[in-house]
Scaffold this active site. Structure first.
Site, PDB file in Angstrom:
ATOM      1  N   ASN A  26     -56.372 -25.301  34.095  1.00  0.00           N
ATOM      2  CA  ASN A  26     -56.147 -24.897  32.853  1.00  0.00           C
ATOM      3  C   ASN A  26     -56.981 -23.175  32.990  1.00  0.00           C
ATOM      4  O   ASN A  26     -56.167 -22.653  32.370  1.00  0.00           O
ATOM      5  CB  ASN A  26     -56.762 -25.138  31.506  1.00  0.00           C
ATOM      6  CG  ASN A  26     -55.944 -26.705  31.659  1.00  0.00           C
ATOM      7  OD1 ASN A  26     -54.577 -26.881  32.290  1.00  0.00           O
ATOM      8  ND2 ASN A  26     -56.838 -27.305  31.204  1.00  0.00           N
ATOM      9  N   THR A  52     -32.803  11.869   5.187  1.00  0.00           N
ATOM     10  CA  THR A  52     -33.993  10.839   4.780  1.00  0.00           C
ATOM     11  C   THR A  52     -32.368   9.978   3.752  1.00  0.00           C
ATOM     12  O   THR A  52     -31.122  10.651   3.006  1.00  0.00           O
ATOM     13  CB  THR A  52     -34.568  10.944   3.719  1.00  0.00           C
ATOM     14  OG1 THR A  52     -34.156  12.283   2.453  1.00  0.00           O
ATOM     15  CG2 THR A  52     -35.890  12.285   4.226  1.00  0.00           C
ATOM     16  N   HIS A  53     -32.558   8.630   3.240  1.00  0.00           N
ATOM     17  CA  HIS A  53     -30.857   8.452   3.542  1.00  0.00           C
ATOM     18  C   HIS A  53     -30.199   8.859   3.704  1.00  0.00           C
ATOM     19  O   HIS A  53     -28.821   7.835   3.293  1.00  0.00           O
ATOM     20  CB  HIS A  53     -31.636   8.135   1.784  1.00  0.00           C
ATOM     21  CG  HIS A  53     -32.733   8.102   0.973  1.00  0.00           C
ATOM     22  ND1 HIS A  53     -33.624   7.210   0.355  1.00  0.00           N
ATOM     23  CD2 HIS A  53     -33.689   9.081   0.794  1.00  0.00           C
ATOM     24  CE1 HIS A  53     -34.305   7.064  -0.076  1.00  0.00           C
ATOM     25  NE2 HIS A  53     -34.830   8.314  -0.083  1.00  0.00           N
ATOM     26  N   SER A  99     -12.276   1.197  26.956  1.00  0.00           N
ATOM     27  CA  SER A  99     -12.095  -0.079  26.693  1.00  0.00           C
ATOM     28  C   SER A  99     -11.430  -1.109  27.133  1.00  0.00           C
ATOM     29  O   SER A  99     -10.418   0.170  27.865  1.00  0.00           O
ATOM     30  CB  SER A  99     -11.348  -0.134  24.701  1.00  0.00           C
ATOM     31  OG  SER A  99     -10.780  -1.024  24.463  1.00  0.00           O
ATOM     32  N   LYS A 116     -10.335   5.547  24.623  1.00  0.00           N
ATOM     33  CA  LYS A 116     -12.044   4.481  24.077  1.00  0.00           C
ATOM     34  C   LYS A 116     -13.282   5.175  24.752  1.00  0.00           C
ATOM     35  O   LYS A 116     -12.943   5.567  26.551  1.00  0.00           O
ATOM     36  CB  LYS A 116     -12.404   3.051  24.001  1.00  0.00           C
ATOM     37  CG  LYS A 116     -11.279   2.572  22.935  1.00  0.00           C
ATOM     38  CD  LYS A 116     -11.842   4.014  21.267  1.00  0.00           C
ATOM     39  CE  LYS A 116     -13.746   3.028  21.351  1.00  0.00           C
ATOM     40  NZ  LYS A 116     -13.586   1.961  20.233  1.00  0.00           N
ATOM     41  N   ASN A 127     -17.499   4.371  24.698  1.00  0.00           N
ATOM     42  CA  ASN A 127     -17.951   3.492  24.381  1.00  0.00           C
ATOM     43  C   ASN A 127     -19.790   3.722  24.536  1.00  0.00           C
ATOM     44  O   ASN A 127     -20.030   3.823  25.740  1.00  0.00           O
ATOM     45  CB  ASN A 127     -17.451   2.221  24.028  1.00  0.00           C
ATOM     46  CG  ASN A 127     -16.285   1.711  23.371  1.00  0.00           C
ATOM     47  OD1 ASN A 127     -16.086   2.629  22.493  1.00  0.00           O
ATOM     48  ND2 ASN A 127     -15.766   0.972  23.579  1.00  0.00           N
ATOM     49  N   GLU A 152     -25.800  -0.066  22.943  1.00  0.00           N
ATOM     50  CA  GLU A 152     -25.738  -1.202  22.274  1.00  0.00           C
ATOM     51  C   GLU A 152     -26.437  -2.103  22.169  1.00  0.00           C
ATOM     52  O   GLU A 152     -27.034  -2.748  21.659  1.00  0.00           O
ATOM     53  CB  GLU A 152     -24.381  -1.181  22.044  1.00  0.00           C
ATOM     54  CG  GLU A 152     -23.208   0.173  20.824  1.00  0.00           C
ATOM     55  CD  GLU A 152     -21.782  -0.469  21.153  1.00  0.00           C
ATOM     56  OE1 GLU A 152     -20.893  -1.087  20.377  1.00  0.00           O
ATOM     57  OE2 GLU A 152     -21.421  -0.383  21.613  1.00  0.00           O
ATOM     58  N   TYR A 163     -57.203 -26.184  25.783  1.00  0.00           N
ATOM     59  CA  TYR A 163     -56.092 -26.656  26.399  1.00  0.00           C
ATOM     60  C   TYR A 163     -54.302 -27.386  25.934  1.00  0.00           C
ATOM     61  O   TYR A 163     -54.682 -28.608  26.066  1.00  0.00           O
ATOM     62  CB  TYR A 163     -55.469 -26.668  27.764  1.00  0.00           C
ATOM     63  CG  TYR A 163     -54.116 -26.462  28.852  1.00  0.00           C
ATOM     64  CD1 TYR A 163     -53.518 -24.927  29.151  1.00  0.00           C
ATOM     65  CD2 TYR A 163     -53.559 -27.379  28.948  1.00  0.00           C
ATOM     66  CE1 TYR A 163     -52.604 -25.093  29.355  1.00  0.00           C
ATOM     67  CE2 TYR A 163     -52.296 -27.935  29.453  1.00  0.00           C
ATOM     68  CZ  TYR A 163     -51.664 -26.128  30.151  1.00  0.00           C
ATOM     69  OH  TYR A 163     -50.226 -25.685  30.153  1.00  0.00           O
ATOM     70  N   GLN A 221     -47.498 -23.564  28.415  1.00  0.00           N
ATOM     71  CA  GLN A 221     -47.152 -23.534  30.005  1.00  0.00           C
ATOM     72  C   GLN A 221     -45.873 -22.842  29.495  1.00  0.00           C
ATOM     73  O   GLN A 221     -45.036 -21.880  30.528  1.00  0.00           O
ATOM     74  CB  GLN A 221     -46.651 -25.002  30.397  1.00  0.00           C
ATOM     75  CG  GLN A 221     -45.417 -24.837  31.530  1.00  0.00           C
ATOM     76  CD  GLN A 221     -45.321 -25.865  32.441  1.00  0.00           C
ATOM     77  OE1 GLN A 221     -46.196 -26.623  33.170  1.00  0.00           O
ATOM     78  NE2 GLN A 221     -44.009 -26.604  31.635  1.00  0.00           N
ATOM     79  N   LYS A 227     -45.296 -18.145  29.220  1.00  0.00           N
ATOM     80  CA  LYS A 227     -44.840 -16.995  30.434  1.00  0.00           C
ATOM     81  C   LYS A 227     -43.153 -16.613  30.529  1.00  0.00           C
ATOM     82  O   LYS A 227     -43.234 -15.792  30.549  1.00  0.00           O
ATOM     83  CB  LYS A 227     -44.682 -17.927  31.631  1.00  0.00           C
ATOM     84  CG  LYS A 227     -46.492 -17.669  31.836  1.00  0.00           C
ATOM     85  CD  LYS A 227     -47.102 -18.908  33.288  1.00  0.00           C
ATOM     86  CE  LYS A 227     -47.002 -20.608  33.318  1.00  0.00           C
ATOM     87  NZ  LYS A 227     -47.548 -20.778  32.213  1.00  0.00           N
TER      88      LYS A 227
END
Ligand code: ARG
Length: 449
Positions: free
Chosen positions: A108, A153-154, A275, A281, A283, A288, A315, A320, A323
């Site tokens: 532990n 902005t926006h 593609s 294409k 890409n 992504e 503990y 376990q 991890k």
């Protein structure tokens, strides 16, 4: 093999053995051995075991470490976890003395130590990578310190700025990401060893000596906290998640910028994919995937918190599972940072000039300097834009007469302020996007790296 069994007559079925054993901890092999070496040296120095026995154990552990470093350590399906595997191998090498390795220790406190050592080092690598990303961005920003683009902005064009300035926003995020890993290290780099299974040991263990040996900043003051808490893991996962989120924002912009509609950037062959169906294409798959994987690391954040929710002290075997979560988050950030640096190297920027109306605020501020209240100046420029619109024109082709139609206080020199490039150069506040500010930011980032 298990490290327990004295009180058992039967044993787990094969399926239950599979269910309970952990293979994801194998990458803790090196730090596990290093932690054991520090522990055993302390046991020898405090004469909890005979100094010669400690020497035998350390020699055995060092050869296991060499096997681990050479990638030659052989795990067996019968090893319950990494700690068991090392003790099993030590027995093969030094015989019965191996039975003294676990004196004054429990898995532990051992596993908590291993994970701390692992994350201190992993965090160091992420800091280097985040600095590398920031460095890569400063080089791009340097060549675009004067390239005028619209800020948004926006997702609507807002004010003119420089591309260098826009890119540097991400360099600053990367710098803070590095700082965050550095701050977290203060809480990660402390030793739980000596806590035992839950509440310490009757043996005269020297906890500080082990911490010093491992170059940790002291020991955790409460044994239950030491073996039962994983806030340091949550914090590490958060560091990964926040930096992944920032990578995903940059990735999203690269995806947008590379569209025909935006037309800011072209991707080189080295960083774009084709593609299978559409021959034309090109890409942005790398961007992504970074964007997509950021979502999975957000899931890791939820997972690591949920794992600890309502766990009684101290503990519990649930832990376990911490991890695989933190390794996933850390690996994903590591590969994501590497991919982003390569992707940036394959971008060629050619952004269009910002739309003419992006200078509206600067024109209003010209009037403010003449003592006009900002609210009134805002309205005047609004009227000007609408007047021009009704004539099918924009601010960039306004005449002095048209300015005067709206307000007599406009002067001829104001016509010069209608160009986005001039407007960026006239920006005066520190930290805004004019070329000298971009260069000052680059210098500051390089100084900090
Ligand atoms: N493999 C275990 C883990 O990762 C090690 C600690 C096991 N402790 C125990 N009491 N079964 O958490």
């Amino acid at each position: 093999m298990t490290l327990w069994g004295g009180r058992f007559e039967g044993s787990l079925s094969e399926a239950m053995w599979e269910f309970t054993t952990d293979k994801s901890d194998r990458r803790l092999l090196q730090v596990d051995i290093e932690g054991s070496i520090a522990h055993v040296e302390m046991l020898g120095a405090t004469e909890v075991i005979e100094p010669e026995e400690a020497q035998t154990l350390v020699a055995g552990l060092r050869s296991i470490l060499a096997e681990a470093e050479a990638g030659e350590f052989a795990f067996q399906t019968t090893d319950e976890d990494v700690h068991t595997a090392v003790e099993r191998r030590l027995g093969e090498l030094v015989g019965e003395t191996a039975g003294k390795l676990h004196t004054g220790r429990s898995r532990n406190d051992q596993v908590a130590l291993d994970l701390r050592l692992y994350l201190v080092r992993a965090g160091g690598r992420r800091i280097e990578q985040l600095h590398k990303l920031a460095g890569t961005i400063t080089r791009l920003a340097e060549s675009h310190a004067e390239t005028v683009v619209a800020s948004y902005t926006h997702l609507q064009q807002a004010q003119p700025t420089t591309l260098g300035h826009h890119l540097l926003a991400y360099a600053w995020m990367a710098m803070r990401g590095a700082e965050r890993f550095n701050d977290a290290a203060k809480r990660i780099a402390v030793s739980p060893l000596g806590s035992g299974a839950s509440s310490g040991s009757s043996l005269p263990l020297d906890r500080d000596a082990v911490a010093r040996h491992l170059e940790l900043d002291g020991v955790i003051p409460n044994s239950l906290d030491a073996v039962g808490s994983r806030d340091f893991v949550s914090e590490y996962v958060f560091c990964c998640a926040q930096s992944m989120i920032e990578l995903s924002r940059l990735a999203e912009e690269i995806i947008l910028w590379s569209t025909r509609e935006f037309g800011w950037v072209s991707l080189s062959d080295e960083v774009s994919t084709g593609s299978s169906a559409l021959p034309q294409k090109r890409n942005p798959d790398i961007a992504e995937l970074i964007r997509g994987r950021a979502g999975i690391v957000v899931g890791d954040m939820t997972a690591i918190l949920s794992l600890q929710k309502a766990l009684p002290l101290a503990y519990n075997r649930d832990l376990q599972e911490d991890k695989r979560i933190v390794f996933h988050a850390d690996d994903t950030l590591g590969s994501g940072l590497g991919a982003m640096v390569e992707l940036l190297g394959g971008l060629e920027f050619h952004p269009p000039a910002p739309g003419p109306d992006t200078v509206s605020l600067d024109i209003a501020e010209v009037m403010v300097r003449r003592g006009v209240p900002f609210r009134e100046a805002h309205r005047l420029v609004g009227e000007l834009v609408s007047l021009l619109e009704s004539r099918g024109k924009t601010l960039s082709d306004a005449t002095l007469d048209e300015l005067h139609e709206v307000d007599q206080r406009f002067v001829e020199a104001d016509l010069d302020r209608l160009d986005p490039t001039d407007s960026v150069r006239a920006r005066a506040t520190s930290g805004s996007g004019y070329p000298d500010s971009v260069r000052a930011q680059i210098d500051e980032i390089r100084r900090r790296i």
